[in-house]
Motif scaffolding. Sequence first.
Motif, PDB file in Angstrom:
ATOM      1  N   SER A 145      30.402 -12.897  25.917  1.00 11.58           N
ATOM      2  CA  SER A 145      30.940 -11.659  25.400  1.00 11.58           C
ATOM      3  C   SER A 145      31.225 -11.538  24.174  1.00 11.58           C
ATOM      4  O   SER A 145      31.381 -12.531  23.431  1.00 11.58           O
ATOM      5  CB  SER A 145      32.191 -11.292  26.469  1.00 11.58           C
ATOM      6  N   GLU A 229      33.461  -0.299  32.622  1.00 13.93           N
ATOM      7  CA  GLU A 229      31.909  -0.233  32.961  1.00 13.93           C
ATOM      8  C   GLU A 229      31.329  -1.308  32.769  1.00 13.93           C
ATOM      9  O   GLU A 229      31.594  -2.329  32.210  1.00 13.93           O
ATOM     10  CB  GLU A 229      31.541   0.875  32.197  1.00 13.93           C
ATOM     11  N   GLY A 230      29.953  -1.296  33.517  1.00 16.74           N
ATOM     12  CA  GLY A 230      29.001  -2.457  33.280  1.00 16.74           C
ATOM     13  C   GLY A 230      28.860  -3.017  31.688  1.00 16.74           C
ATOM     14  O   GLY A 230      28.973  -4.363  31.583  1.00 16.74           O
ATOM     15  N   GLY A 231      28.927  -2.162  30.844  1.00 19.44           N
ATOM     16  CA  GLY A 231      28.649  -2.602  29.379  1.00 19.44           C
ATOM     17  C   GLY A 231      29.956  -3.144  28.840  1.00 19.44           C
ATOM     18  O   GLY A 231      29.597  -4.013  28.038  1.00 19.44           O
ATOM     19  N   ILE A 233      31.204  -5.981  30.564  1.00 20.15           N
ATOM     20  CA  ILE A 233      31.227  -7.034  31.061  1.00 20.15           C
ATOM     21  C   ILE A 233      30.812  -8.160  30.040  1.00 20.15           C
ATOM     22  O   ILE A 233      31.591  -9.024  29.968  1.00 20.15           O
ATOM     23  CB  ILE A 233      30.103  -7.211  32.277  1.00 20.15           C
ATOM     24  N   PRO A 234      29.846  -7.848  29.115  1.00 18.79           N
ATOM     25  CA  PRO A 234      29.713  -8.726  27.897  1.00 18.79           C
ATOM     26  C   PRO A 234      30.653  -7.928  26.768  1.00 18.79           C
ATOM     27  O   PRO A 234      30.326  -8.596  25.513  1.00 18.79           O
ATOM     28  CB  PRO A 234      28.051  -8.608  27.805  1.00 18.79           C
TER      29      PRO A 234
ATOM     30  N   VAL B 250      26.040   0.096  37.346  1.00 16.45           N
ATOM     31  CA  VAL B 250      26.552  -1.048  36.832  1.00 16.45           C
ATOM     32  C   VAL B 250      25.567  -1.866  36.157  1.00 16.45           C
ATOM     33  O   VAL B 250      25.704  -2.523  35.206  1.00 16.45           O
ATOM     34  CB  VAL B 250      27.458  -1.621  38.099  1.00 16.45           C
ATOM     35  N   LYS B 253      24.009  -0.838  33.116  1.00 11.28           N
ATOM     36  CA  LYS B 253      25.041  -0.819  31.682  1.00 11.28           C
ATOM     37  C   LYS B 253      25.145  -2.360  31.360  1.00 11.28           C
ATOM     38  O   LYS B 253      25.390  -2.761  30.225  1.00 11.28           O
ATOM     39  CB  LYS B 253      26.217   0.083  32.021  1.00 11.28           C
ATOM     40  N   THR B 254      25.225  -3.138  32.417  1.00 10.86           N
ATOM     41  CA  THR B 254      25.350  -4.555  32.109  1.00 10.86           C
ATOM     42  C   THR B 254      24.062  -4.940  31.547  1.00 10.86           C
ATOM     43  O   THR B 254      24.305  -5.776  30.615  1.00 10.86           O
ATOM     44  CB  THR B 254      25.296  -5.544  33.539  1.00 10.86           C
ATOM     45  N   LEU B 261      24.343  -7.289  22.970  1.00  9.72           N
ATOM     46  CA  LEU B 261      25.179  -8.615  22.800  1.00  9.72           C
ATOM     47  C   LEU B 261      24.325  -9.477  22.098  1.00  9.72           C
ATOM     48  O   LEU B 261      24.417 -10.122  20.941  1.00  9.72           O
ATOM     49  CB  LEU B 261      25.943  -9.068  23.789  1.00  9.72           C
TER      50      LEU B 261
END
Lengths: 367, 367
Positions: A145, A229-231, A233-234, B250, B253-254, B261
């Motif tokens: 991350s 949100e999902g974004g 996570i990293p 999710v 967006k992940t 990243l």
Amino acid sequence: MTALSETAKSSAGRTTISVDAMGGDHGPAAVVAGISSSAKKNPDIRFILHGPKDTLEKLVAKKKPLAGRVEIRDAQGVVSMDDKPSQVMRRKDTSMRSAVESVRDGEADVCVSCGNTGALMGLSVVRLRKLPGVNRPAIAVLWPSRSAQGFNIMLDVGADIRADEQDLLQYALMGASYARNGMEMDHPRVGLLNVGTEEHKGRAELKLAHELISKNAEAANFEFVGFVEGGDIPGDVADVIVTDGFTGNVALKTGEGTASLIGSLLREAFKFSPLSRLAALLAYTSLNRLNKRIDPRRVNGGVFLGLNGTVVKSHGSADATGISAAVKLAFKLSQSGFSEKLAARVASAVSLPQDVPTSPDNNGTTS
Amino acid sequence: MTALSETAKSSAGRTTISVDAMGGDHGPAAVVAGISSSAKKNPDIRFILHGPKDTLEKLVAKKKPLAGRVEIRDAQGVVSMDDKPSQVMRRKDTSMRSAVESVRDGEADVCVSCGNTGALMGLSVVRLRKLPGVNRPAIAVLWPSRSAQGFNIMLDVGADIRADEQDLLQYALMGASYARNGMEMDHPRVGLLNVGTEEHKGRAELKLAHELISKNAEAANFEFVGFVEGGDIPGDVADVIVTDGFTGNVALKTGEGTASLIGSLLREAFKFSPLSRLAALLAYTSLNRLNKRIDPRRVNGGVFLGLNGTVVKSHGSADATGISAAVKLAFKLSQSGFSEKLAARVASAVSLPQDVPTSPDNNGTTS
């Protein structure tokens, strides 16, 4: 073996790690190479190694750093990746079961296995039992991350396929405790995964969990950043991402799959022309640095949380580097007294009345 | 404007696209640049452009390819990214509403907007209404993948936060139809997202959906590959990934966050030393090729499925390239008669008795 067994036990400054030598994609040779590499770097670790005695003795004998630091426990049965957890539970002869039981019997502080996740979780729940107050144990993983520490913690990534608001609160408490004891984050930021960051969004259990976690944050010594949100996570918004095991598992595998696709495309791109091949050569160290940063082997080791004892699940495809990373994490958690602190934390939160403001006396505890 | 309006309407070989000029991160200039780029490449497209007349007239006048091909509809209200869908629904003056209504009124074949997703979906459902037989409309996106066509379709990614087995069946039918009409895949492979590929795994509604989709696959002219995992979203196992909107959102967006990243880390890695900077220079075309392959702007455009009319939702951060990609997709869907085929497909599946084997007469239809 008795004398060796004595020395292998935990004593001041000594940590014993129980290792399942079987069930990984690369077989016991990779596991033995991994623990040997750990042994070389860290004189305070000893091992109990579980698997077919003859095979393991030969492998261990070849590794100098392991001399006098490994006790081998014969277990002929091997859990394969395709075995169903229910079948595995009935078998008494497996290296996986033997490895978990060393923790239950107090011989080792923590167990490491790179075998079948479902079977390992099933065995761990049955042999170690759940912590009082925990309904659903969770698997926590590290995720590369933008955070200062270089990765975030996400849980649950697949111990269970559902979680209600109480489970999500437990995950927040357990994840924060893991962040403190395994990752040295004093006051971790905890986020609850949703499809939007507004408080009115998402499923009913998420709104309830938002409230519960919010009420427990101060006493449990973490910062609750609300919905993420999902974004994220990293990202760099939360250090600990809390979600149910279905969503967490899909997110984890989507992220891994996307990273792996980009890696393949990058390799292809660099093979395209003589000029790009030259570029690849020059970029070698740069790309290696990147690889090291996002290498799943380096942040290897999902941790099973919510049990009486700690189990580190290494990636099935882990090689020696991956195993060694999992052992390092196991050592760190053991040194910090993680299991005991986690149990205390969960117990204190459970006794906390949900509609009473948290007592300021609870602040400053760091379990 | 009446004469222009006549020419802007659909006629043989002519496709009219209704475009919301407002609500994107880069403002109307990016939108006008995007449609201008599309107009230059494709002589068969005409546009109805919605937003503040004065602003748009000035922007359009600067673009030669748009001369005589754009009708401007004055709409002074702008939906911002922070507006709540419920507030937006009440306003009658927005460019978004005006853009959707052009499709409802039959003036345009398809609508493109890069505004607020929730508001656009809300307006689309209310103004266009759901197709008979569809309970929950879905948003479908394209995802870079290892498949031959270079990407997979995933739905729902956030139109709704839940989906039961009937909804998941509709998603399978709609996703397959989209694959055929928007992506030219004759016989798409459809997978149902789960945490494991074994049939006994996962939530109850997933097991039921597995059965339903399986029964409808032959008649609906797609191949059902069963359960797939998160890692298969960027993989080569299925062309269409079916899931509920919470999980899909999710996952999307992940994946985006992880890709972004890696992109940042890659840039950092290449800035690290003079040698790596040189490498970056040499690798420029290779990296550009990779970028193009996974660039979300190129596979831009989530499509709203299950409504009486097609709405293409472009990324909020879309620049001219992104808008142009969304217009291209909108054109393709319009040319193929997607809306009508999708409606027929959904209607035929709804009337299909679930416990009767599908009739071989239904094969070979390609809606």
